[in-house]
Design a protein around this motif. Structure first.
Motif, PDB file in Angstrom:
ATOM      1  N   VAL A 143       0.858  -1.187   0.000  1.00 21.16           N
ATOM      2  CA  VAL A 143       0.000   0.000   0.000  1.00 21.16           C
ATOM      3  C   VAL A 143       0.892   1.235   0.000  1.00 21.16           C
ATOM      4  O   VAL A 143       1.839   1.326   0.790  1.00 21.16           O
ATOM      5  N   THR A 144       0.590   2.192  -0.883  1.00 21.89           N
ATOM      6  CA  THR A 144       1.445   3.365  -1.054  1.00 21.89           C
ATOM      7  C   THR A 144       0.608   4.641  -1.013  1.00 21.89           C
ATOM      8  O   THR A 144      -0.441   4.730  -1.639  1.00 21.89           O
ATOM      9  N   ALA A 145       1.104   5.642  -0.263  1.00 19.37           N
ATOM     10  CA  ALA A 145       0.427   6.937  -0.186  1.00 19.37           C
ATOM     11  C   ALA A 145       0.517   7.651  -1.528  1.00 19.37           C
ATOM     12  O   ALA A 145       1.427   7.382  -2.336  1.00 19.37           O
ATOM     13  N   PRO A 146      -0.406   8.567  -1.798  1.00 15.16           N
ATOM     14  CA  PRO A 146      -0.377   9.291  -3.077  1.00 15.16           C
ATOM     15  C   PRO A 146       0.938  10.004  -3.353  1.00 15.16           C
ATOM     16  O   PRO A 146       1.358  10.096  -4.506  1.00 15.16           O
ATOM     17  N   ASP A 147       1.603  10.534  -2.312  1.00 19.53           N
ATOM     18  CA  ASP A 147       2.875  11.229  -2.540  1.00 19.53           C
ATOM     19  C   ASP A 147       4.080  10.282  -2.507  1.00 19.53           C
ATOM     20  O   ASP A 147       5.228  10.725  -2.595  1.00 19.53           O
ATOM     21  N   ARG A 148       3.793   8.974  -2.352  1.00 24.67           N
ATOM     22  CA  ARG A 148       4.844   7.931  -2.361  1.00 24.67           C
ATOM     23  C   ARG A 148       5.802   8.050  -1.180  1.00 24.67           C
ATOM     24  O   ARG A 148       6.870   7.452  -1.193  1.00 24.67           O
ATOM     25  N   ARG A 149       5.407   8.784  -0.139  1.00 27.59           N
ATOM     26  CA  ARG A 149       6.328   8.981   0.979  1.00 27.59           C
ATOM     27  C   ARG A 149       5.946   8.181   2.225  1.00 27.59           C
ATOM     28  O   ARG A 149       6.599   8.296   3.247  1.00 27.59           O
ATOM     29  N   VAL A 150       4.910   7.373   2.124  1.00 30.96           N
ATOM     30  CA  VAL A 150       4.583   6.404   3.167  1.00 30.96           C
ATOM     31  C   VAL A 150       4.198   5.106   2.476  1.00 30.96           C
ATOM     32  O   VAL A 150       3.396   5.117   1.538  1.00 30.96           O
ATOM     33  N   ARG A 151       4.772   4.009   2.934  1.00 29.70           N
ATOM     34  CA  ARG A 151       4.521   2.716   2.297  1.00 29.70           C
ATOM     35  C   ARG A 151       4.290   1.659   3.363  1.00 29.70           C
ATOM     36  O   ARG A 151       4.962   1.649   4.389  1.00 29.70           O
ATOM     37  N   LEU A 152       3.334   0.798   3.087  1.00 24.52           N
ATOM     38  CA  LEU A 152       3.024  -0.306   3.988  1.00 24.52           C
ATOM     39  C   LEU A 152       3.100  -1.615   3.228  1.00 24.52           C
ATOM     40  O   LEU A 152       2.610  -1.721   2.100  1.00 24.52           O
ATOM     41  N   GLY A 153       3.715  -2.600   3.843  1.00 28.53           N
ATOM     42  CA  GLY A 153       3.722  -3.943   3.297  1.00 28.53           C
ATOM     43  C   GLY A 153       3.018  -4.891   4.243  1.00 28.53           C
ATOM     44  O   GLY A 153       3.343  -4.948   5.439  1.00 28.53           O
ATOM     45  N   TYR A 154       2.027  -5.616   3.727  1.00 27.29           N
ATOM     46  CA  TYR A 154       1.368  -6.692   4.476  1.00 27.29           C
ATOM     47  C   TYR A 154       1.876  -7.981   3.860  1.00 27.29           C
ATOM     48  O   TYR A 154       1.522  -8.327   2.736  1.00 27.29           O
ATOM     49  N   LEU A 155       2.735  -8.700   4.612  1.00 29.53           N
ATOM     50  CA  LEU A 155       3.593  -9.719   4.006  1.00 29.53           C
ATOM     51  C   LEU A 155       3.382 -11.098   4.619  1.00 29.53           C
ATOM     52  O   LEU A 155       4.265 -11.640   5.309  1.00 29.53           O
ATOM     53  N   PRO A 156       2.237 -11.725   4.370  1.00 33.10           N
ATOM     54  CA  PRO A 156       2.036 -13.084   4.905  1.00 33.10           C
ATOM     55  C   PRO A 156       2.999 -14.102   4.319  1.00 33.10           C
ATOM     56  O   PRO A 156       3.242 -15.146   4.925  1.00 33.10           O
ATOM     57  N   GLU A 157       3.573 -13.804   3.163  1.00 33.44           N
ATOM     58  CA  GLU A 157       4.549 -14.700   2.540  1.00 33.44           C
ATOM     59  C   GLU A 157       5.931 -14.043   2.502  1.00 33.44           C
ATOM     60  O   GLU A 157       6.707 -14.270   1.578  1.00 33.44           O
ATOM     61  N   GLY A 158       6.224 -13.237   3.512  1.00 31.61           N
ATOM     62  CA  GLY A 158       7.519 -12.572   3.568  1.00 31.61           C
ATOM     63  C   GLY A 158       8.640 -13.509   3.992  1.00 31.61           C
ATOM     64  O   GLY A 158       8.421 -14.693   4.291  1.00 31.61           O
ATOM     65  N   GLU A 159       9.839 -12.965   4.070  1.00 31.69           N
ATOM     66  CA  GLU A 159      11.013 -13.781   4.382  1.00 31.69           C
ATOM     67  C   GLU A 159      11.140 -14.087   5.871  1.00 31.69           C
ATOM     68  O   GLU A 159      11.900 -14.978   6.252  1.00 31.69           O
ATOM     69  N   ASP A 160      10.449 -13.349   6.727  1.00 33.77           N
ATOM     70  CA  ASP A 160      10.520 -13.599   8.163  1.00 33.77           C
ATOM     71  C   ASP A 160       9.126 -13.409   8.757  1.00 33.77           C
ATOM     72  O   ASP A 160       8.135 -13.380   8.026  1.00 33.77           O
ATOM     73  N   ASP A 161       9.033 -13.280  10.087  1.00 35.93           N
ATOM     74  CA  ASP A 161       7.723 -13.150  10.714  1.00 35.93           C
ATOM     75  C   ASP A 161       7.248 -11.705  10.803  1.00 35.93           C
ATOM     76  O   ASP A 161       6.256 -11.414  11.470  1.00 35.93           O
ATOM     77  N   GLY A 162       7.931 -10.792  10.138  1.00 37.94           N
ATOM     78  CA  GLY A 162       7.495  -9.394  10.098  1.00 37.94           C
ATOM     79  C   GLY A 162       6.320  -9.244   9.155  1.00 37.94           C
ATOM     80  O   GLY A 162       6.492  -8.991   7.960  1.00 37.94           O
ATOM     81  N   LEU A 163       5.121  -9.410   9.682  1.00 37.87           N
ATOM     82  CA  LEU A 163       3.922  -9.394   8.836  1.00 37.87           C
ATOM     83  C   LEU A 163       3.595  -7.994   8.324  1.00 37.87           C
ATOM     84  O   LEU A 163       3.188  -7.823   7.175  1.00 37.87           O
ATOM     85  N   TRP A 164       3.768  -7.001   9.187  1.00 38.75           N
ATOM     86  CA  TRP A 164       3.466  -5.613   8.840  1.00 38.75           C
ATOM     87  C   TRP A 164       4.753  -4.799   8.869  1.00 38.75           C
ATOM     88  O   TRP A 164       5.447  -4.771   9.878  1.00 38.75           O
ATOM     89  N   ARG A 165       5.066  -4.113   7.789  1.00 33.50           N
ATOM     90  CA  ARG A 165       6.216  -3.211   7.756  1.00 33.50           C
ATOM     91  C   ARG A 165       5.754  -1.887   7.155  1.00 33.50           C
ATOM     92  O   ARG A 165       5.234  -1.846   6.037  1.00 33.50           O
ATOM     93  N   ILE A 166       5.937  -0.822   7.928  1.00 31.12           N
ATOM     94  CA  ILE A 166       5.515   0.510   7.495  1.00 31.12           C
ATOM     95  C   ILE A 166       6.713   1.437   7.562  1.00 31.12           C
ATOM     96  O   ILE A 166       7.383   1.522   8.596  1.00 31.12           O
ATOM     97  N   ASN A 167       7.007   2.130   6.456  1.00 33.18           N
ATOM     98  CA  ASN A 167       8.124   3.068   6.387  1.00 33.18           C
ATOM     99  C   ASN A 167       7.642   4.417   5.878  1.00 33.18           C
ATOM    100  O   ASN A 167       6.681   4.493   5.095  1.00 33.18           O
ATOM    101  N   ALA A 168       8.324   5.472   6.296  1.00 33.27           N
ATOM    102  CA  ALA A 168       8.025   6.823   5.820  1.00 33.27           C
ATOM    103  C   ALA A 168       9.310   7.467   5.312  1.00 33.27           C
ATOM    104  O   ALA A 168      10.408   7.162   5.800  1.00 33.27           O
ATOM    105  N   TYR A 169       9.178   8.370   4.345  1.00 34.28           N
ATOM    106  CA  TYR A 169      10.321   8.948   3.641  1.00 34.28           C
ATOM    107  C   TYR A 169      10.148  10.449   3.494  1.00 34.28           C
ATOM    108  O   TYR A 169       9.036  10.943   3.248  1.00 34.28           O
ATOM    109  N   LYS A 170      11.250  11.200   3.620  1.00 39.16           N
ATOM    110  CA  LYS A 170      11.242  12.608   3.224  1.00 39.16           C
ATOM    111  C   LYS A 170      11.270  12.722   1.719  1.00 39.16           C
ATOM    112  O   LYS A 170      10.609  13.574   1.129  1.00 39.16           O
TER     113      LYS A 170
END
Length: 286
Positions: free
Chosen positions: A49-76
């Protein structure tokens, strides 16, 4: 407690930090998707999931590489490194993630000054220790002192929150549990059942939204059969009773009174003629 007609479960789990995940991410995704954020799936059904300005992103990763199901990052800068990052593993109660995404949606609508607000010690609004206050107000206690770590623990000793002081590796904060903040539940922080991490510059308002949800004394509904075994051994499970009949309305009372009145039979009518009627006598002959 929530309205029993909208509950998704047959037991209440208390304390709520032992409730674990609901098994679906819909509730936590709704605040961001409701703002019209873009989303797409990969070939493994992970959702991005990506914000309209592309500066906030969320990953919902049930098939990810580890047990980190939710990863949310923000960018300047949409093409630069993350300013902050948060991770929830695959057993975090979904309501806690929803509290975070709801606060994030609110901050995003307010603009970069809100969703990129850096914590500042001593600041009335952005002091990092404001995130701890909701837990302390609900009986969490300061844990035994450890060098470089400020820790508090839930009254039952089965959940805690830690704030690490000093310098940390920015990359490690985003990809490992070696982050500024860590919230956990289980037997110990070394063997957590679920955990959440937040890097140094995560806005205090977003962290506080999570700790307020964790501190809420109200239990959470879950299905008994889907409840993890560790929960059954440590948490209190209270059956959710089915809703009782609705209170009668004035119209219902009126109908009940009418139904108890004796029926009034209509007056008997005399048929003009029937097979049981006496035949008419013949008249006189002329």
């Amino acid at each position: 407690m929530p309205d029993t007609e909208t509950l998704d479960g047959d037991v209440y789990v208390s304390p709520r930090h032992l409730a674990s995940t609901t098994g679906t991410g819909d509730l936590a995704l709704a605040p961001l998707l409701g703002l019209g954020w873009d989303f797409q799936y990969d070939e493994d059904s992970n959702l991005y999931v990506t914000a309209p300005d592309r500066r906030v992103r969320l990953g919902y990763l049930p098939e990810g590489e580890d047990d980190g199901l939710w990863r949310i990052n923000a960018y300047k800068d949409a093409f630069g490194p993350p300013v902050w990052g948060v991770c929830f593993n695959d057993r975090v109660p979904t309501e806690f993630v929803t509290a975070f995404t709801t606060a994030l949606a609110t901050a995003y609508e307010q603009g970069p000054d809100a969703y990129l607000a850096q914590p500042v010690s001593g600041n009335d609004e952005h002091d990092p220790f404001l995130a701890v206050v909701p837990l302390l107000k609900h009986g969490w206690e300061i844990d035994r002192p450890r060098w470089g770590v400020f820790a508090i623990q839930a009254p039952d000793g089965l959940a805690g929150m830690e704030f690490t002081t000093g310098d940390l590796d920015p990359d490690a904060e985003l990809t490992t549990r070696d982050a500024r903040w860590q919230l956990w539940a289980g037997m110990s922080i070394d063997r957590p059942v679920w955990y959440a991490t937040a890097s140094t510059d995560t806005p205090v308002a977003l962290l506080t939204a999570v700790t307020e949800c964790v501190a809420d004394p109200a239990p959470l509904p879950r299905w008994r059969e889907a409840t993890f075994s560790y929960i059954k051994g440590m948490a209190q499970l209270t059956p959710i009773l089915p809703p009782g009949p609705p209170a009668p309305t004035p119209l219902d009372v009126q109908r009940a009174v009418v139904s108890r009145r004796p029926a009034v039979l209509p007056a008997a009518s005399v048929p003009r003629w029937s097979t049981t009627s006496r035949p008419a006598l013949p008249g006189p002959r002329r």
